[in-house]
Motif scaffolding. Sequence first.
Motif, PDB file in Angstrom:
ATOM      1  N   GLY A  36     -12.861 -14.530 -30.565  1.00 52.77           N
ATOM      2  CA  GLY A  36     -13.389 -14.419 -32.066  1.00 52.77           C
ATOM      3  C   GLY A  36     -12.504 -15.188 -33.031  1.00 52.77           C
TER       4      GLY A  36
ATOM      5  N   GLU B  22     -10.086 -14.780 -35.788  1.00 53.43           N
ATOM      6  CA  GLU B  22      -8.832 -14.246 -36.313  1.00 53.43           C
ATOM      7  C   GLU B  22      -7.533 -14.900 -36.381  1.00 53.43           C
TER       8      GLU B  22
ATOM      9  N   THR C  91      -7.870 -19.470 -35.253  1.00 48.21           N
ATOM     10  CA  THR C  91      -9.059 -20.165 -35.176  1.00 48.21           C
ATOM     11  C   THR C  91      -9.491 -21.334 -36.255  1.00 48.21           C
TER      12      THR C  91
ATOM     13  N   GLY D  71     -14.977 -11.391 -30.043  1.00 47.47           N
ATOM     14  CA  GLY D  71     -14.540 -10.873 -31.333  1.00 47.47           C
ATOM     15  C   GLY D  71     -14.696  -9.606 -31.815  1.00 47.47           C
TER      16      GLY D  71
ATOM     17  N   LEU E  86     -20.662 -19.715 -32.584  1.00 49.39           N
ATOM     18  CA  LEU E  86     -19.980 -18.482 -32.292  1.00 49.39           C
ATOM     19  C   LEU E  86     -20.995 -17.434 -31.885  1.00 49.39           C
TER      20      LEU E  86
ATOM     21  N   GLY F 267     -20.217 -14.271 -30.702  1.00 48.11           N
ATOM     22  CA  GLY F 267     -19.955 -12.573 -31.107  1.00 48.11           C
ATOM     23  C   GLY F 267     -19.757 -12.277 -29.602  1.00 48.11           C
ATOM     24  N   PRO F 268     -19.522 -10.837 -29.266  1.00 54.12           N
ATOM     25  CA  PRO F 268     -19.135 -10.342 -28.398  1.00 54.12           C
ATOM     26  C   PRO F 268     -20.323 -10.650 -27.607  1.00 54.12           C
TER      27      PRO F 268
END
Length: 385
Positions: free
Chosen positions: A204, A206, A211, A235, A263, A265-266
Amino acid sequence: MKIGLLTHSVNPRGGVVHSMELAHALFDAGHDVTLMAPATPGQQFFRPLRCHSALVPVASTPADMVAMVGSRIDAYVDHLSLLLEHTHFDVLHCHDGIGGNALATLQERGLIDGFVRTVHHLDNFVQPQLMAWQQRSVVQAQQVLCVSRLWRDVLQQEHGIAAIDVPNGVDAARYSPTPHAKDSALAQRLGIRSNGPVLLCVGGVEERKNTVRVLQAFIQLRAQMPDLQLVIAGGASLLDHSAYARTFQALLQASGCSRDVLLTGPLADADMPGLFRLADVVAMPSLSEGFGLVVLEALCSGVPVVASNIAPFTEYLQAGDCSWADPLDASSIARAIQQALADNDRQRIAASAARLAARFSWQRSAALHAGIYQNLTAREASPCL
């Protein structure tokens, strides 16, 4: 032995993965293992478990970090206080400050004799209460373990704690370069393109994962590789990374590359092996890691890796295992990505993966843990002289 392992979440974070894989390896070696984690209503562990498990009920996660951590510590204390009335554990072993503080409280109340604490890494929290809880979870432990020499040395030099270095493992059967029929469907579902190289980052957006500098490196590379796609997966975190995410989004919008940055996400746990195989390079130029499991998972998947030229990566990676980058220099990260894409020697990657998988197995990690547990229980059973 009857072993209770405590982790901070049911989500696929590094420490949770470690706890789960360790639980399975100890269970397969014949131990009675229960893996515990706080869970909000409806949550389950991200992966099915072979060993026993216990979900510690917590309310929906508070926005305030101190309130969230405090509520999870209290939930663990309540859960374990009741559990210990009818269940004896030879070892209680936590992998974070939440479980560590709960066990420290139980120790102070005389409900347990001691506990083991694994330090994956230590954070620098702004809130004094979070720093105090983190410190308490380490100094009150009967035995502290860590996953790299880096953190063993930090614990000794900065905290006066003699920790034992017990490394991670990697499941080389799960992470494999052999293509799967579902890989192309996964690419289509996520929007991963096949007409250009794919740069993958896991964890993710962070600061610790660096990133923003990865995005800066990607922007530089786009001038020479207009078909390059950046995929940032995962993330799920209990920590608040919103300020850093806003910095990332501002840079992304200004770059004009939004259509080329994905992106996810999880993701479902079942997606991860295929996701690695869809990548042309995995970048992990982190500013701080406990160990860096993603590196091993990527190499076992047959994918070249970019890693920070700092510990703990420099402890276990040799020349040729990866492309090194200065994590504080976006141009260095860009050059390392270019090198990894250009020097994609599958035979060399396979040799690196085989060597590392032989050295870092969950079976070996479990055997080392079991030896430490046995020494602790034998010490407790010995009469005072």
